[in-house]
Motif scaffolding. Structure first.
Motif, PDB file in Angstrom:
ATOM      1  N   ASP A 148       3.076  30.691 -41.094  1.00  0.00           N
ATOM      2  CA  ASP A 148       2.744  29.292 -41.327  1.00  0.00           C
ATOM      3  C   ASP A 148       1.901  29.185 -42.596  1.00  0.00           C
ATOM      4  N   ARG A 149       1.786  27.985 -43.149  1.00  0.00           N
ATOM      5  CA  ARG A 149       1.138  27.781 -44.438  1.00  0.00           C
ATOM      6  C   ARG A 149      -0.314  28.248 -44.430  1.00  0.00           C
ATOM      7  N   GLU A 150      -1.042  27.954 -43.358  1.00  0.00           N
ATOM      8  CA  GLU A 150      -2.459  28.317 -43.296  1.00  0.00           C
ATOM      9  C   GLU A 150      -2.646  29.829 -43.333  1.00  0.00           C
ATOM     10  N   THR A 151      -1.838  30.536 -42.552  1.00  0.00           N
ATOM     11  CA  THR A 151      -1.942  32.001 -42.513  1.00  0.00           C
ATOM     12  C   THR A 151      -1.557  32.603 -43.857  1.00  0.00           C
ATOM     13  N   TRP A 152      -0.498  32.079 -44.453  1.00  0.00           N
ATOM     14  CA  TRP A 152      -0.046  32.606 -45.739  1.00  0.00           C
ATOM     15  C   TRP A 152      -1.093  32.379 -46.826  1.00  0.00           C
ATOM     16  N   ASP A 153      -1.707  31.196 -46.841  1.00  0.00           N
ATOM     17  CA  ASP A 153      -2.752  30.918 -47.831  1.00  0.00           C
ATOM     18  C   ASP A 153      -3.927  31.887 -47.666  1.00  0.00           C
ATOM     19  N   MET A 154      -4.243  32.231 -46.424  1.00  0.00           N
ATOM     20  CA  MET A 154      -5.313  33.185 -46.153  1.00  0.00           C
ATOM     21  C   MET A 154      -4.947  34.569 -46.696  1.00  0.00           C
TER      22      MET A 154
END
Length: 280
Positions: free
Chosen positions: A49-55
């Protein structure tokens, strides 16, 4: 090419690590396989998901963490298969190094393959399939004129001098290697015109004597103007030349592979193995 070869070897799902194409340190012009050739390959960014990938992107940018290290930190330990001499990966788990260009170990467990894999051996067995997949977009008018000059030039020869990261790693060829290969081309192919391609044309001009360019006089066409999202046009034009004098670069390798000219000649300033690739 390596990714396609690997898919056929493991006969299981393979996913491209596209982490480098996100964040503040994106190399070259970003991920271009789909934009230029319309090829969709499964990518790691699509699995989170976007949040995990950004992290994960921040962990790469701020802490220098590699994707396999991130996987290991959350409990998924991978075997890293690393191309010999390629050391730019931080990972404290199991690492297998290739013994040669033709011996690539294929672990029985989940693995991460790290390297540049610059060899024609990876596409020789799937040449027909790959040629059908890689198709350049149509050229614009100015580039069509240059393409016509290439087409009409007897034994047209591209010279590709790769600087940038390869020069920083100490992997780009010394100038005298180009001079040697150009001399060979003069003796064996006698090109009517040469076409110079490089990501550092000013450096080439400064080192013209050492590169063997000065003696070409009015037979040398310096190709400029293809930057950022248009950089691939250099590869497209290089592929239209009958011959290539190449540097250590996937850019050069792909241009040679996509050349349709009969009796094409690719001589490089670095070794390309034609050995068969055998999983160990």
């Amino acid at each position: 090419m390596f990714f396609y070869w690997l898919q056929h070897q493991v006969k299981d799902e393979c996913v491209l690590d596209d982490l480098a194409f996100f964040g503040s340190k994106v190399p070259h012009n970003g991920y271009e396989l789909e934009r230029i050739f319309g090829i969709h390959a499964p990518r790691m960014s699509e699995r989170f998901d976007r949040e995990t990938w950004d992290m994960m992107v921040r962990a790469r940018d701020e802490e220098g963490k590699s994707l396999p290290q991130m996987m290991k930190d959350v409990g998924l330990s991978l075997t890293v298969v690393r191309e010999r001499m390629v050391k730019n990966l931080n990972y404290d788990g199991e690492v297998l190094e290739t013994k040669s260009e033709s011996e690539i170990p294929i672990p029985s467990r989940d693995a991460y393959f790290h390297g540049y894999w610059l060899s024609d051996g990876f596409f020789r067995f799937y040449e027909r399939e790959l040629r059908e997949v890689f198709e350049f977009p149509p050229l614009e008018s100015e580039d069509r004129e240059l393409a016509e000059i290439i087409k009409l030039s007897r034994q047209s020869t591209a010279i590709h001098v790769r600087r940038g990261d390869m020069a920083q790693f100490g992997w780009s060829a010394p100038a005298e290697k180009f001079a040697e290969r150009i001399k060979w081309m003069e003796e064996h192919r006698a090109p009517q015109r040469y076409f110079l391609f490089s990501d550092d044309i000013p450096w080439c001009r400064e080192n013209a004597d050492a590169l063997g360019l000065s003696g070409l006089k009015d037979r040398l066409v310096i190709v400029e103007g293809h930057k950022k999202e248009k950089a691939y046009i250099d590869m497209q034009l290089m592929s239209m030349c009958v011959n290539r004098v190449s540097d250590r670069s996937s850019f050069s390798l792909l241009a040679g592979f996509l050349c349709r000219a009969p009796n094409a000649c690719n001589i490089s300033s670095w070794k390309i193995s034609n050995a068969e690739f055998v999983p160990q």
